[in-house]
Design a protein around this motif. Structure first.
Motif, PDB file in Angstrom:
ATOM      1  N   ASN A 231       0.827  -1.207   0.000  1.00  0.00           N
ATOM      2  CA  ASN A 231       0.000   0.000   0.000  1.00  0.00           C
ATOM      3  C   ASN A 231       0.862   1.258   0.000  1.00  0.00           C
ATOM      4  OD1 ASN A 231      -2.398  -1.443  -0.053  1.00  0.00           O
ATOM      5  ND2 ASN A 231      -2.572  -1.503   2.169  1.00  0.00           N
ATOM      6  N   LEU A 232       1.928   1.265   0.786  1.00  0.00           N
ATOM      7  CA  LEU A 232       2.838   2.418   0.791  1.00  0.00           C
ATOM      8  C   LEU A 232       3.454   2.624  -0.594  1.00  0.00           C
ATOM      9  CD1 LEU A 232       4.791   1.962   4.153  1.00  0.00           C
ATOM     10  CD2 LEU A 232       3.112   3.745   3.614  1.00  0.00           C
ATOM     11  N   ALA A 233       3.973   1.547  -1.169  1.00  0.00           N
ATOM     12  CA  ALA A 233       4.636   1.649  -2.477  1.00  0.00           C
ATOM     13  C   ALA A 233       3.654   2.101  -3.556  1.00  0.00           C
ATOM     14  CB  ALA A 233       5.268   0.307  -2.843  1.00  0.00           C
ATOM     15  N   ASN A 234       2.460   1.538  -3.566  1.00  0.00           N
ATOM     16  CA  ASN A 234       1.480   1.910  -4.590  1.00  0.00           C
ATOM     17  C   ASN A 234       1.021   3.354  -4.442  1.00  0.00           C
ATOM     18  OD1 ASN A 234       1.577  -0.538  -5.905  1.00  0.00           O
ATOM     19  ND2 ASN A 234      -0.079  -1.418  -4.710  1.00  0.00           N
ATOM     20  N   ARG A 235       0.857   3.815  -3.206  1.00  0.00           N
ATOM     21  CA  ARG A 235       0.460   5.213  -3.007  1.00  0.00           C
ATOM     22  C   ARG A 235       1.571   6.144  -3.493  1.00  0.00           C
ATOM     23  NH1 ARG A 235      -4.238   5.743  -3.759  1.00  0.00           N
ATOM     24  NH2 ARG A 235      -3.286   7.587  -4.595  1.00  0.00           N
ATOM     25  N   GLN A 236       2.816   5.781  -3.286  1.00  0.00           N
ATOM     26  CA  GLN A 236       3.925   6.615  -3.752  1.00  0.00           C
ATOM     27  C   GLN A 236       3.897   6.740  -5.268  1.00  0.00           C
ATOM     28  OE1 GLN A 236       7.289   4.646  -1.998  1.00  0.00           O
ATOM     29  NE2 GLN A 236       6.670   5.224   0.057  1.00  0.00           N
ATOM     30  N   ILE A 237       3.573   5.655  -5.951  1.00  0.00           N
ATOM     31  CA  ILE A 237       3.480   5.689  -7.411  1.00  0.00           C
ATOM     32  C   ILE A 237       2.305   6.562  -7.832  1.00  0.00           C
ATOM     33  CG2 ILE A 237       3.045   4.335  -9.493  1.00  0.00           C
ATOM     34  CD1 ILE A 237       4.327   1.931  -7.979  1.00  0.00           C
ATOM     35  N   LEU A 238       1.142   6.259  -7.310  1.00  0.00           N
ATOM     36  CA  LEU A 238      -0.074   6.957  -7.738  1.00  0.00           C
ATOM     37  C   LEU A 238      -0.070   8.436  -7.350  1.00  0.00           C
ATOM     38  CD1 LEU A 238      -2.583   4.119  -6.899  1.00  0.00           C
ATOM     39  CD2 LEU A 238      -2.033   4.975  -9.199  1.00  0.00           C
ATOM     40  N   ASP A 239       0.554   8.762  -6.220  1.00  0.00           N
ATOM     41  CA  ASP A 239       0.606  10.156  -5.769  1.00  0.00           C
ATOM     42  C   ASP A 239       1.793  10.922  -6.354  1.00  0.00           C
ATOM     43  OD1 ASP A 239      -1.621   9.585  -4.248  1.00  0.00           O
ATOM     44  OD2 ASP A 239      -0.516   9.422  -2.357  1.00  0.00           O
ATOM     45  N   GLY A 240       2.672  10.218  -7.071  1.00  0.00           N
ATOM     46  CA  GLY A 240       3.849  10.870  -7.635  1.00  0.00           C
ATOM     47  C   GLY A 240       4.861  11.260  -6.575  1.00  0.00           C
ATOM     48  N   ASP A 241       4.891  10.494  -5.489  1.00  0.00           N
ATOM     49  CA  ASP A 241       5.742  10.806  -4.342  1.00  0.00           C
ATOM     50  C   ASP A 241       7.115  10.141  -4.468  1.00  0.00           C
ATOM     51  OD1 ASP A 241       6.642  11.638  -1.861  1.00  0.00           O
ATOM     52  OD2 ASP A 241       5.569  10.080  -0.762  1.00  0.00           O
ATOM     53  N   MET A 242       7.768  10.394  -5.602  1.00  0.00           N
ATOM     54  CA  MET A 242       9.125   9.897  -5.821  1.00  0.00           C
ATOM     55  C   MET A 242       9.903  10.964  -6.565  1.00  0.00           C
ATOM     56  SD  MET A 242       8.619   5.987  -7.019  1.00  0.00           S
ATOM     57  CE  MET A 242       7.871   4.781  -5.974  1.00  0.00           C
ATOM     58  N   GLU A 243      11.144  11.061  -6.216  1.00  0.00           N
ATOM     59  CA  GLU A 243      12.020  12.045  -6.848  1.00  0.00           C
ATOM     60  C   GLU A 243      12.210  11.712  -8.331  1.00  0.00           C
ATOM     61  OE1 GLU A 243      16.496  13.811  -6.055  1.00  0.00           O
ATOM     62  OE2 GLU A 243      15.842  12.023  -5.000  1.00  0.00           O
ATOM     63  N   HIS A 244      12.348  12.744  -9.146  1.00  0.00           N
ATOM     64  CA  HIS A 244      12.659  12.544 -10.560  1.00  0.00           C
ATOM     65  C   HIS A 244      14.095  12.987 -10.790  1.00  0.00           C
ATOM     66  CE1 HIS A 244      12.105  12.062 -14.816  1.00  0.00           C
ATOM     67  NE2 HIS A 244      12.587  13.273 -15.008  1.00  0.00           N
ATOM     68  N   LYS A 245      14.920  12.072 -11.259  1.00  0.00           N
ATOM     69  CA  LYS A 245      16.321  12.370 -11.552  1.00  0.00           C
ATOM     70  C   LYS A 245      16.779  11.481 -12.692  1.00  0.00           C
ATOM     71  CE  LYS A 245      17.730   9.388  -7.737  1.00  0.00           C
ATOM     72  NZ  LYS A 245      18.376   9.309  -6.457  1.00  0.00           N
ATOM     73  N   PRO A 246      17.873  11.796 -13.327  1.00  0.00           N
ATOM     74  CA  PRO A 246      18.328  10.997 -14.474  1.00  0.00           C
ATOM     75  C   PRO A 246      18.638   9.548 -14.074  1.00  0.00           C
ATOM     76  CG  PRO A 246      19.510  13.084 -14.368  1.00  0.00           C
ATOM     77  CD  PRO A 246      18.726  12.966 -13.097  1.00  0.00           C
ATOM     78  N   SER A 247      18.336   8.631 -14.973  1.00  0.00           N
ATOM     79  CA  SER A 247      18.653   7.212 -14.764  1.00  0.00           C
ATOM     80  C   SER A 247      20.140   6.988 -14.961  1.00  0.00           C
ATOM     81  CB  SER A 247      17.902   6.337 -15.769  1.00  0.00           C
ATOM     82  OG  SER A 247      16.531   6.424 -15.605  1.00  0.00           O
ATOM     83  N   THR A 248      20.667   6.048 -14.202  1.00  0.00           N
ATOM     84  CA  THR A 248      22.061   5.648 -14.393  1.00  0.00           C
ATOM     85  C   THR A 248      22.104   4.468 -15.359  1.00  0.00           C
ATOM     86  OG1 THR A 248      22.024   4.038 -12.597  1.00  0.00           O
ATOM     87  CG2 THR A 248      22.591   6.326 -12.007  1.00  0.00           C
ATOM     88  N   LEU A 249      23.256   4.183 -15.896  1.00  0.00           N
ATOM     89  CA  LEU A 249      23.421   3.022 -16.771  1.00  0.00           C
ATOM     90  C   LEU A 249      23.084   1.739 -16.018  1.00  0.00           C
ATOM     91  CD1 LEU A 249      24.247   1.777 -19.460  1.00  0.00           C
ATOM     92  CD2 LEU A 249      26.613   1.805 -18.667  1.00  0.00           C
ATOM     93  N   LYS A 250      23.487   1.650 -14.764  1.00  0.00           N
ATOM     94  CA  LYS A 250      23.184   0.473 -13.948  1.00  0.00           C
ATOM     95  C   LYS A 250      21.664   0.281 -13.832  1.00  0.00           C
ATOM     96  CE  LYS A 250      23.831  -1.418  -9.321  1.00  0.00           C
ATOM     97  NZ  LYS A 250      24.404  -1.198  -7.988  1.00  0.00           N
ATOM     98  N   GLN A 251      20.923   1.366 -13.601  1.00  0.00           N
ATOM     99  CA  GLN A 251      19.470   1.274 -13.505  1.00  0.00           C
ATOM    100  C   GLN A 251      18.851   0.823 -14.831  1.00  0.00           C
ATOM    101  OE1 GLN A 251      18.860   5.310 -12.099  1.00  0.00           O
ATOM    102  NE2 GLN A 251      18.074   4.530 -10.137  1.00  0.00           N
ATOM    103  N   GLU A 252      19.353   1.346 -15.931  1.00  0.00           N
ATOM    104  CA  GLU A 252      18.823   0.968 -17.245  1.00  0.00           C
ATOM    105  C   GLU A 252      19.072  -0.504 -17.536  1.00  0.00           C
ATOM    106  OE1 GLU A 252      20.069   3.733 -20.253  1.00  0.00           O
ATOM    107  OE2 GLU A 252      19.333   5.446 -19.096  1.00  0.00           O
ATOM    108  N   LEU A 253      20.245  -1.002 -17.166  1.00  0.00           N
ATOM    109  CA  LEU A 253      20.547  -2.428 -17.352  1.00  0.00           C
ATOM    110  C   LEU A 253      19.663  -3.298 -16.462  1.00  0.00           C
ATOM    111  CD1 LEU A 253      24.451  -2.312 -17.601  1.00  0.00           C
ATOM    112  CD2 LEU A 253      22.828  -2.834 -19.435  1.00  0.00           C
TER     113      LEU A 253
END
Length: 150
Positions: free
Chosen positions: A42-64
């Motif tokens: 429930n916490l994780a889904n609310r963070q997604i739906l509410d936009g409660d996450m920082e926006h920053k550039p993806s790293t190569l490690k994250q993309e892989l």
């Protein structure tokens, strides 16, 4: 591509599985009980739906890691530590199971009706588009429901 919580049939499947979950179900892995798992989701889904996450550039490690997780590896690994703010171990009483299950169903249901695009950075996968967020959310819910045998 995998199932997606922005698709109504995928939502229905997750909800049907969650409705089979029992408060006393033992975890097949990990340390959370069923109530803590629902609270975590429930916490994780609310963070997604509410936009409660920082926006920053993806790293190569994250993309892989995103590519491997979305296209190669069929399931999330077991016993992997998540973000500290979503650690629910010992933070909720087991007698809150029914309330957390109702909230889980309501929150998961709202994915299929969500129309606003996402501009969020997943802590492990980096920047995801809206469809990818739906896939990541489905994979997360599937992971934890399998954790409790449903």
């Amino acid at each position: 591509m995998r199932k997606n919580l922005f698709d109504a049939p995928a939502v229905d499947e997750i909800i049907a599985r969650a409705q089979r979950l029992q408060a006393t179900a033992p975890a097949r892995w990990g340390t959370m009980n069923a109530t803590e798992m629902l609270y975590h989701c429930n916490l994780a889904n609310r963070q997604i739906l509410d936009g409660d996450m920082e926006h920053k550039p993806s790293t190569l490690k994250q993309e892989l890691l995103r590519f491997l997780s979305f296209y190669i590896v069929p399931k999330f690994p077991k016993n992997r530590k998540g973000a500290a703010r979503n650690d629910t171990k010992g933070r909720i009483s087991p007698d809150q199971f029914d309330a957390q299950l109702r909230l889980f169903i309501r929150t998961v249901s709202s994915f299929a009706h969500h129309k606003k695009p996402f501009v969020l950075t997943h802590p492990a996968f980096g920047n995801l588009d809206t469809r990818q967020w739906g896939v990541a959310a489905w994979m997360h819910m599937d992971h934890h429901l399998r954790q409790f045998g449903v």
